[in-house]
Enzyme design. Structure first.
Site, short mmCIF file in Angstrom:
data_model
loop_
_atom_site.label_atom_id
_atom_site.label_comp_id
_atom_site.label_asym_id
_atom_site.label_seq_id
_atom_site.Cartn_x
_atom_site.Cartn_y
_atom_site.Cartn_z
N ALA A 44 33.78 74.29 15.49
CA ALA A 44 34.08 74.88 14.18
C ALA A 44 34.28 73.79 13.14
CB ALA A 44 35.33 75.76 14.27
N ASP A 47 30.94 72.45 12.18
CA ASP A 47 30.27 73.38 11.26
C ASP A 47 30.81 73.25 9.84
OD1 ASP A 47 28.78 74.22 13.34
OD2 ASP A 47 29.92 76.07 13.71
N SER A 92 -1.50 55.23 30.18
CA SER A 92 -0.99 56.16 31.19
C SER A 92 -0.66 55.34 32.44
CB SER A 92 -2.00 57.27 31.46
OG SER A 92 -3.18 56.72 31.96
N LEU A 93 -0.38 56.02 33.53
CA LEU A 93 0.08 55.30 34.72
C LEU A 93 -0.80 55.63 35.90
CD1 LEU A 93 3.89 56.05 34.37
CD2 LEU A 93 2.80 53.84 34.07
N GLU A 124 12.69 55.60 37.08
CA GLU A 124 13.07 56.62 36.10
C GLU A 124 12.44 57.95 36.51
OE1 GLU A 124 11.51 55.13 32.37
OE2 GLU A 124 12.38 53.16 32.73
N LYS A 126 10.24 61.05 36.32
CA LYS A 126 9.07 61.27 35.47
C LYS A 126 9.10 62.70 34.97
CE LYS A 126 4.11 60.52 35.24
NZ LYS A 126 3.66 61.85 34.83
N ASP A 128 8.11 66.05 33.15
CA ASP A 128 6.82 66.67 32.92
C ASP A 128 6.83 67.32 31.54
OD1 ASP A 128 4.29 67.32 33.47
OD2 ASP A 128 4.75 68.97 34.84
N ARG A 147 0.94 61.43 21.87
CA ARG A 147 0.20 60.36 22.52
C ARG A 147 -1.29 60.47 22.19
NH1 ARG A 147 -2.52 60.00 27.47
NH2 ARG A 147 -2.71 57.87 28.15
N TYR A 237 14.01 62.49 25.88
CA TYR A 237 14.54 61.31 26.56
C TYR A 237 13.72 60.10 26.15
CZ TYR A 237 17.74 63.39 30.01
OH TYR A 237 18.79 63.99 30.63
N LYS A 327 4.28 60.03 42.64
CA LYS A 327 4.23 61.48 42.43
C LYS A 327 4.82 62.21 43.63
CE LYS A 327 2.19 62.88 38.93
NZ LYS A 327 0.84 62.80 38.51
N CYS A 421 -31.93 72.54 41.83
CA CYS A 421 -30.94 72.67 40.76
C CYS A 421 -30.76 74.14 40.38
CB CYS A 421 -31.39 71.85 39.55
SG CYS A 421 -30.35 72.10 38.11
N CYS A 424 -32.35 74.44 36.73
CA CYS A 424 -33.73 74.19 36.32
C CYS A 424 -34.71 74.22 37.49
CB CYS A 424 -33.86 72.86 35.58
SG CYS A 424 -33.69 71.44 36.66
N CYS A 439 -29.14 66.45 39.95
CA CYS A 439 -30.41 66.98 39.48
C CYS A 439 -31.08 65.84 38.73
CB CYS A 439 -30.17 68.16 38.55
SG CYS A 439 -31.65 68.58 37.63
N CYS A 444 -33.28 68.75 32.32
CA CYS A 444 -32.56 69.91 32.85
C CYS A 444 -31.71 70.52 31.74
CB CYS A 444 -31.67 69.49 34.02
SG CYS A 444 -30.55 70.78 34.56
S1 IVH Z 1 6.15 54.92 30.88
C1 IVH Z 1 3.12 52.04 29.93
N1 IVH Z 1 8.23 56.30 31.64
O1 IVH Z 1 4.05 59.78 32.17
C2 IVH Z 1 3.95 53.05 30.57
N2 IVH Z 1 6.20 57.47 31.25
O2 IVH Z 1 1.14 58.66 32.91
C3 IVH Z 1 3.57 54.43 30.22
N3 IVH Z 1 6.32 59.88 31.56
O3 IVH Z 1 2.18 59.77 29.23
C4 IVH Z 1 4.61 55.43 30.23
N4 IVH Z 1 8.45 59.94 32.12
O4 IVH Z 1 4.21 61.27 29.32
C5 IVH Z 1 6.93 56.35 31.29
N5 IVH Z 1 10.14 57.40 32.31
C6 IVH Z 1 8.86 57.43 31.95
C7 IVH Z 1 8.14 58.65 31.90
C8 IVH Z 1 6.78 58.62 31.55
C9 IVH Z 1 7.36 60.66 31.91
C10 IVH Z 1 4.96 60.35 31.29
C11 IVH Z 1 4.47 60.04 29.92
C12 IVH Z 1 3.17 59.31 30.08
C13 IVH Z 1 2.83 59.57 31.51
C14 IVH Z 1 2.19 58.34 32.10
#
Ligand code: IVH
Length: 681
Positions: A44, A47, A92-93, A124, A126, A128, A147, A237, A327, A421, A424, A439, A444
């Protein structure tokens, strides 16, 4: 209370001061509440302060600042998103699926670093969700983007401002400076509870439901109207920055702590590990914790902790060498294999696709799954009518894992691969060791249509108005057969087609016109050369600068470009040697398509601009890889063979025949020490 403080304020300076104090206090309490989950002020009371701020700002709109907590939900709806080029690509990773893969990861690091010295890692969860980048200038949040393809994303600043856990201004302790510019990266997501509530509300309102929290987060972020985004339970995050150099942090663990002190929410389950076996234990622990978490995670990101090591390790085309995504095992379900369809891809590859009895896996209904290629199909020993195990991992296309042989009734039928094919009728071929049946018909129709769709599509020339359906229609109507035909299209003939009008025809022709002078990288990616995607195309464009130079290059020239492998090199040579391709390029040129030259690596203003290095023999103090990466960074080039182009031959131990040839050609030969001095090590 609010009234009282209003009365106490006299003059504009007084108002300004009060506003500043209110904002600072609200920022601090919002941070404690949202990011730390540890409020020290009653709701409160918060606010009341907020209302005082809004009331004062209403009286003095000229004093509203971009970082005011009242500005989280502002901004008018957009017509479309602008694009933002990331100053440092958002990579990406690579994935690891089990403990062995993590051990292999460390082995690769040891090999690359040519040392088995102990490495510490940060793990860390990951999340989604969606990766975003937040740009802070002098501590103020000024630009936020998705991204996108890693190089260019969409600008979604207003939408990101609605997320309470994204600071509008970086928190600092008195006297602490903030860098001029800071690019913070992290994940936007929706919690499981937030997702459930959102879908309940949508159900009641008769709106379509989101399949999973990730889709809900994506849909919410990509709203043109920030007021809609503001109603969605988005959270954030932080997990990194584009470049840590301006920060007082030596490693990832310190960085995460620092991001926390700047006001970001940092995942509390991050962990500093002293060895890969500790990483593996943490991976197992996180899998146990997963069901109890408030949000979806699909794995654990493992990062080499030390920034100096990260820098030495560098990156490949798509992913850094210093990090990997471990993963979790995919979600699986069993269902029935009803039929197998065979598709023809852009490069003629025949891919078997499983048609399944619909089944729910990990929150989505799966009806089709890839069977990859003929070899995979045979290896799995599938039969029509089989009960099959199907899996979905993250956003990967669902795949058939194996048949459940115990369930067979004897009624199952063998699957026959087509010999011709399906589009074609040409006899299919399988070249050498390749697992893929193709093919071979360059005409084609299926391949042509897909190649054209790729050319005009988002990862190609991005010609507006020529989407998948339009291209299919133009081909069926006989208006286009190949790429050059696009540049002969006339508004009149387009306007006469079903579903087209004068306006859409004119717009399409204008978009085609605008694509007549494409940048080299875009054009290359659009051609759809096998193994040449957007990132490889960029590398090629930067290296060769012009299409003419690139089309004359040999395999060796391609291979010494960092990030280009053998498959791409062979494919490029084959492509540009094909007379049909040469004819197509000549026709495009005759039609006025003029591919723009790119600024070449060596023309960049690095300390080694114009220098071409050749190595002979092994180096003692750094790996060839590192040496090459450093040369590139400084704008130089690396040759793979001896030629007059070479400006420096670097002499390692037991140099080979290159040294003799270098001496014959009178080239400058330098020692490793001299080289190290050149690259300033
Ligand atoms: S580091 C250069 N840290 O994973 C390092 N990525 O395939 C690149 N993600 O597109 C990212 N948690 O969306 C990093 N703690 C984390 C993450 C993270 C989720 C996702 C992110 C990125 C994808 C990498």
């Amino acid at each position: 209370m609010a009234q009282l403080s209003l009365l106490n304020i006299s003059g504009k300076d007084g108002v300004r001061q009060r506003l500043q104090a209110l904002r600072q206090e609200l920022h601090l309490h919002a941070h404690r509440y949202y990011a730390l989950d540890d409020p020290i002020l009653a709701d409160a009371e918060y606010d009341r302060l907020f209302q005082e701020l809004v009331a004062l700002e209403q009286q003095h709109p000229e004093l509203i600042t971009a970082d005011s907590p009242s500005q989280r939900v502002g901004g008018a709806p957009l017509a479309q998103f602008a694009t933002v080029a990331h100053s440092v690509p958002m990579l990406s990773l690579e994935n690891a699926f089990d403990a062995d893969d993590l051990v292999d990861f460390e082995e690769r690091l040891f090999r690359f670093l040519q040392s088995r010295a102990q490495i510490s890692y940060v793990t860390e969860p990951k999340l989604d969700g969606l990766a975003v980048e937040l740009v802070y200038e002098d501590g103020l949040f000024v630009l936020g983007s998705t991204r996108g393809d890693g190089l260019v994303g969409e600008e979604i600043t207003q939408n990101l401002k609605t997320i309470q856990t994204i600071p509008l201004r970086l928190l600092t302790r008195d006297g602490d400076g903030v860098p001029r510019r800071l690019e913070v990266r992290g994940e936007v997501f929706i919690s499981l509870a937030g997702f459930k509530k959102l879908n309940e509300e949508r159900g009641k309102a008769g709106e379509s439901l989101f399949a999973n929290p990730r889709n809900a987060a994506a849909g919410s972020l990509r709203q043109l109207d920030p007021r809609i985004t503001a109603t969605r339970p988005l959270d954030f995050y932080a997990y990194g920055v584009s470049d840590p150099t301006p920060l007082p942090c030596r490693d990832q663990h310190e960085l995460l702590g620092h991001l926390g002190s700047l006001g970001f929410k940092v995942n509390p389950l991050v962990h500093l590990c002293q060895s890969i076996s500790e990483v593996i234990s943490q991976f197992i622990r996180l899998q146990d914790q997963r069901p109890a978490l408030a949000y979806d995670i699909d794995g654990m990101v493992v990062k080499v902790n030390d920034f100096a090591l990260q820098e030495r390790l560098g990156a490949k085309a798509r992913s850094p060498r210093w990090a990997i995504a471990a993963k979790f095992p995919a979600s699986q379900a069993t269902t029935r294999l009803l039929a197998v369809e065979f598709g023809v891809g852009r490069t003629g590859a025949i891919t078997p696709v499983a048609i399944l009895e619909p089944v729910r896996i990990g929150g989505v209904t799966v009806r089709r799954a890839t069977l990859h290629n003929e070899d995979e199909l045979r290896r799995k020993g599938l039969m029509l009518g089989d009960t099959v195990l199907v899996q979905r991992a993250g956003d990967v296309i669902p795949e058939v894992v194996k048949p459940v042989k115990e369930n067979r009734t004897g009624q199952e039928q063998p699957i026959t691969m087509p010999t011709t094919c399906p589009e074609c009728g040409f006899s299919l071929v399988r070249a050498g060791q390749e697992a893929i049946t193709r093919c071979p018909n360059p005409n084609c129709p299926a391949q042509r249509v897909r190649a054209l769709i790729h050319f005009t599509g988002k990862s190609g020339m991005d010609i507006e108005g020529l989407g998948k359906k339009a291209v299919q229609q133009l081909v069926t109507q006989g208006l286009i057969q190949d790429i050059p035909d696009i540049y002969q299209l006339e508004a009149e003939s387009l306007a006469a087609l079903d579903g087209w009008g004068d306006k859409s025809a004119e717009n399409a022709v204008r978009a085609i016109e605008a694509s007549r002078t494409p940048p080299l990288a875009k054009f290359l990616a659009a051609l759809g050369i096998r193994h040449v995607g957007e990132i490889t195309a960029q590398l090629l464009a930067r290296h060769f600068a012009s299409l003419a130079r690139l089309s004359l290059a040999g395999e060796a020239d391609f291979l010494h470009i960092e990030g280009i492998g053998e498959q791409a090199a062979t494919s490029l040579v084959d492509y540009f040697q094909d007379p049909a391709v040469q004819e197509m390029l000549a026709r495009l040129e005759a039609l006025g398509v003029c591919v723009q030259e790119e600024k070449q690596d060596a023309e960049a203003d690095g300390a080694l601009a114009g220098s071409v290095f050749l190595f002979t023999g092994g180096l003692a103090r750094l790996s060839r890889h590192e040496a090459k990466a450093r040369i590139k960074e400084l704008g130089g080039q690396v040759a793979s063979g001896i030629s007059r182009r070479v400006t420096h031959v670097v002499l390692g131990d037991s140099p080979g025949s290159k040294l003799t040839k270098a001496r014959e050609l009178g080239l400058t030969v330098i020692t490793e020490d001299e080289f190290l001095r050149l690259i300033d090590r």
